[in-house]
Design an enzyme around this catalytic site. Structure first.
Site: not given
Ligand SMILES: Nc1nc2c(c(=O)[nH]1)N[C@H]1C(S)=C(S)[C@@H](COP(=O)(O)OP(=O)(O)OC[C@H]3O[C@@H](n4cnc5c(=O)[nH]c(N)nc54)[C@H](O)[C@@H]3O)O[C@H]1N2
Ligand SMILES: Nc1nc2c(c(=O)[nH]1)N[C@H]1C(S)=C(S)[C@@H](COP(=O)(O)OP(=O)(O)OC[C@H]3O[C@@H](n4cnc5c(=O)[nH]c(N)nc54)[C@H](O)[C@@H]3O)O[C@H]1N2
Ligand SMILES: [Mo]
Length: 765
Positions: A106, A108
């Site tokens: 998994y 991005w």
């Molecule tokens: N506590 C907490 N944890 C969360 C979340 C949260 O809200 N709270 N959000 C979750 C969510 S929504 C998501 S989507 C995940 C994201 O989790 P990930 O998608 O796993 O996070 P990234 O840091 O984007 O990891 C991408 C990795 O791929 C590598 N990479 C980039 N490009 C390439 C490439 O071309 N080739 C190879 N081989 N590697 C590459 C980068 O160096 C990096 O290590 O995290 C989740 N974890």
């Molecule tokens: N700059 C930047 N943008 C991103 C990403 C990133 O890594 N960096 N990751 C991307 C990815 S993979 C995803 S999945 C999306 C995720 O998008 P979201 O899941 O919507 O993102 P979060 O930042 O986890 O949460 C958004 C806001 O929701 C509020 N929140 C959290 N818990 C609660 C709750 O229980 N109730 C209410 N009312 N509010 C709450 C928090 O204050 C937080 O700032 O974002 C994407 N956008």
């Molecule tokens: Mo995500």
């Protein structure tokens, strides 16, 4: 030379292997500053050569697993690395079968449709007979499984999300749970050529739209001029919505005709809301106690919502908490009660803000896609159950009405994701990592924890070192991503790594289909041109596209309005649910008899929240939201991310009240802890954070102080050492990252040095 990233398109110039300038795309009205961090591409944190953990190289598969993440690496040649990896893949598939390989991988990856690392590793593993895959995403774990049962597929729904321009004309009130965070709208999976959210919110305000931010954080809707802030307790939104619903029913403001015609079946929820089912009326006063918001504000908001053209927005974060199904299901029920679903500017959105593309006035067209082939192994796991899987080979678990069995994993292959970023309860993951798999292989660009905790690390190129096509569903441009740099040191494209491995393993023809990078780009482009034609979009020839550098996808004639056709004719345009309607009660879900996800939306206490007994001991709700200064863990070592750190550590935001009672000042370093772990973070004081809430964004590279192989204190501020690793429910098994309680104290000890961005030690064999 244009390049596309998940946070925008940039024009990059290079000279003698160095980046000389990074200019935002000229058509982007609100570019993201994260682009500056791309300068780290040529920096010291790159993986420069194939490398193998020292005692793995000496002892072979399974040896000294407990040393993962705490041992020196040995540089090896590409030939040796390819021999080692291919022999190990052969050993494991022959001895244990393909179901012993986890390559769900998994993550991005990078933008660019051909060199998408996750697709590349899946395609490669499928050529070998398959692998244990993952289902769903961390982003939308609960929603992706729930929505098809009650409404429709999540992606189909997203592709008809009501456009901002429709809100500008018709919406009067935008009530946003979790706001519409500008920090998140910087990003879109696959790329985003034009950032429109902040400019659009200004236009909505000018058109007279009122904004309400129901969120623990004021900042979540600060880019909406004049937004009111309702500082709800985290994870209590379902109770808040039930309180709104109770007010609507009590004052006869719910649209009974809409509910009867378009929904099935409102009555059980009505009885539950009114307390006829369990003797507890879910009134505004009842909700007020749970949410810590005055009952009047809840009741008044319900009245305003009924009197206005109202759009209900629910951030994805709400379903990334324990019982995350409930706020989504209840928001849909609430929008149905208002009867505005399918009208321009009214109804619900899931969601504006999480990614910048939502609300675009665009047609669903997704550009080139690398085919992944078919997987011979049929035991995928819900994505966030990885530690459970490693700990319980052969164990069973409930998921979406089925009882499933965890496979017995011997080998892990990761490319394009970072489990030490994304997974919860990292100390538990480290224990599983250090005991179970015999071999862990990663393709990585940087010496991040994903690389440091592997046995074999293969250096991968970045987007600047290869040719590709940038495009994303609903984004307005296809981008010709031309190679701007030679590969750094010995880095290779993931495609070339898997081509070399497939040659050793006798599946080269199947994997490459005889194509070079250039031939693949042309082939994938031509395939997408055929799909585009069916949507009425005429793509130019590949040559014309490549020399022009981009293609602009024309917008649709009418801006999308979600469920417009269903509203117009619910018989002819039945929804793909058992009843053909919006399922406010789901007999299917009810039939599973899950206590943690009954047959209609309900308030179920999260495992950890401010109303739990555990809050006596750990009185702060940890909000580990998405970081403003990077994408997840990507480019945490970039200049933009580093500039925001405090004493080299991730910043934690606290309400002044919570800081004062603990004697904590801005700029201090604190220890954040609970029973699962502890980390250090630098303090920011912010009265826009609700009291009782601590905000520590994700993405600081996991940097444990390692004492004899037992990860103790995390030095850099990675919140996932604190988060809860639990499925949201038996229905969806989504991740519960947003449900965690912690305590914070000033850190008085000597500060350990942050080593997150140091490459590992290297040794001679
Ligand atoms: N506590 C907490 N944890 C969360 C979340 C949260 O809200 N709270 N959000 C979750 C969510 S929504 C998501 S989507 C995940 C994201 O989790 P990930 O998608 O796993 O996070 P990234 O840091 O984007 O990891 C991408 C990795 O791929 C590598 N990479 C980039 N490009 C390439 C490439 O071309 N080739 C190879 N081989 N590697 C590459 C980068 O160096 C990096 O290590 O995290 C989740 N974890
Ligand atoms: N700059 C930047 N943008 C991103 C990403 C990133 O890594 N960096 N990751 C991307 C990815 S993979 C995803 S999945 C999306 C995720 O998008 P979201 O899941 O919507 O993102 P979060 O930042 O986890 O949460 C958004 C806001 O929701 C509020 N929140 C959290 N818990 C609660 C709750 O229980 N109730 C209410 N009312 N509010 C709450 C928090 O204050 C937080 O700032 O974002 C994407 N956008
Ligand atoms: Mo995500």
């Amino acid at each position: 030379m244009l390049t596309s990233t998940h946070w925008g398109v940039y024009d990059i110039t290079t000279e003698n292997g160095a980046i000389t300038s990074i200019k935002p795309f000229e058509r982007d009205p609100d570019p993201s500053p994260i682009g500056e961090s791309l300068r780290a591409i040529t920096g010291p944190v790159r993986v420069r050569h194939p490398a193998v953990r020292k005692s793995y190289l000496e002892g072979g598969p399974g040896s000294t697993r407990h040393k993962r993440g705490a041992e020196a690496f040995v540089d090896v040649s590409w030939n040796e690395a390819i021999d080692l990896v291919s022999a190990e893949l052969k050993r494991v598939t022959t001895q244990f079968g393909n179901s012993a390989i986890f390559a769900g991988s998994y993550g991005w990856s990078s933008a660019g449709r051909f060199h998408h690392a996750q697709s590349q590793v899946h395609r490669f593993m499928n050529c070998l007979g398959g692998y244990v895959a993952h289902l769903g995403t961390y982003s939308l774990g609960a929603a992706r499984t729930l929505l098809p049962r009650i409404l429709m597929d999540m992606d189909v729904m997203r592709s008809q999300q009501t456009a901002w321009v429709s809100l500008e004309q018709h919406c009067e009130l935008l009530v946003a749970f979790g706001g519409v965070p500008a920090k998140n709208a910087q990003v879109n999976s696959g790329g985003i050529s034009q950032h429109e959210v902040r400019p659009m919110l200004k236009r909505l305000a000018a058109a007279g739209v009122k904004f309400v931010n129901v969120s623990p954080l004021r900042e979540d809707f600060e880019s909406a001029p004049g937004a009111e802030w309702v500082a709800v307790r985290p994870n209590t939104d379902t109770a808040f919505m039930l309180g709104l619903a109770h007010t609507l029913i009590s004052e006869n403001k719910h649209d009974q005709a809409f509910l009867a015609r378009y929904c099935s079946d409102f009555e059980p929820l009505r009885r539950y809301i009114m307390g006829e089912a369990d003797g507890v009326a879910k009134s505004a006063a009842w909700a007020a106690k749970i949410c810590d918001v005055p009952a009047d504000s809840i009741a008044n908001l319900a009245r305003r919502m009924a009197a206005s053209r109202t759009m209900i927005n629910v951030a994805w974060s709400l379903q990334r908490g324990d019982h995350g199904e409930q706020p989504y299901w209840m928001a849909i029920a609430l929008a149905a009660m208002l009867g505005q679903i399918g009208t321009p500017g009214g109804g619900f959105a899931l969601a504006y803000g999480p990614v910048g593309i939502e609300g675009a006035n665009a047609r669903p067209f997704s550009g080139p896609v690398l085919p992944q082939g078919s997987n011979g192994v049929r035991t995928p796991i819900p994505v966030a159950r990885i530690t459970d899987m490693l700990e319980n080979p052969g164990g069973t678990y409930d998921f979406d009405g089925a009882v499933c069995t965890y496979p017995d994993i011997r080998l892990i292959y990761w490319a394009g994701g970072n489990p030490f970023h994304h997974h919860q309860d990292l100390n538990r993951l480290v224990r599983a990592w250090r005991s179970k798999p015999e071999t862990i292989i990663v393709n990585e660009q940087y010496w991040n924890p994903n690389a440091k905790f592997a046995d074999i690390v293969l250096p991968a190129t970045t987007m600047l070192e290869r040719n590709d096509i940038g495009s994303s569903n609903r984004d307005r441009h296809l981008i010709a991503m031309k190679r701007a740099l030679d590969p750094v040191a010995e880095a290779r494209n993931d495609y070339d790594i898997f081509s070399a491995l497939s040659e050793k393993l006798g599946v080269k023809e199947k994997f490459t289909e005889g194509r070079s990078e250039a031939a693949w780009l042309r082939h994938l482009y031509d395939e997408s041109a055929q799909r585009a034609r069916r949507l009425g979009i005429e793509l130019p020839s590949f040559e014309a596209f490549w020399s022009e550098g981009l293609f602009e996808v024309p917008p649709p004639r009418d801006p999308p309005v979600m469920l417009k056709h269903y509203r117009a004719d619910p018989q002819a345009n039945k929804l793909p649910t058992p009843s053909g309607k919006i399922e406010i009660t789901s007999p299917t879900i009810a039939s599973f008899n899950y206590a943690d996800c009954p047959g209609h939306p309900a308030w179920l206490e999260p495992a950890e929240w401010l109303g739990a007994p555990l809050a006596q001991q750990y009185p702060l709700h940890l909000m580990s939201h998405q970081p403003a200064t990077r994408l997840h863990s990507q480019y945490d070592h970039g200049s933009y991310s580093i500039a925001a750190k405090i004493q080299g550590r991730e910043a934690i935001s606290l309400n002044p009240q919570d800081a004062n009672v603990r004697g904590i000042k801005a700029g201090d370093v604190v220890r954040v802890y609970n029973a699962r772990g502890a980390c250090l973070a630098g303090v920011k004081i912010d009265d826009g954070v609700r009291p009782g809430v601590a905000v520590l964004p994700t993405g600081a590279w996991f940097d444990p102080l390692d004492v004899e192989g037992v990860a103790q204190l995390e030095k850099h501020g990675n919140p996932n050492v604190l988060t809860l690793d639990k499925g949201t429910s038996k229905l969806t098994q989504g991740c519960s990252a947003h449900s965690a309680l912690v305590q914070v104290e000033r850190y008085a000890g000597e500060l350990p040095r942050v080593t997150a961005f140091d490459p590992p030690a290297f040794a001679k064999r």
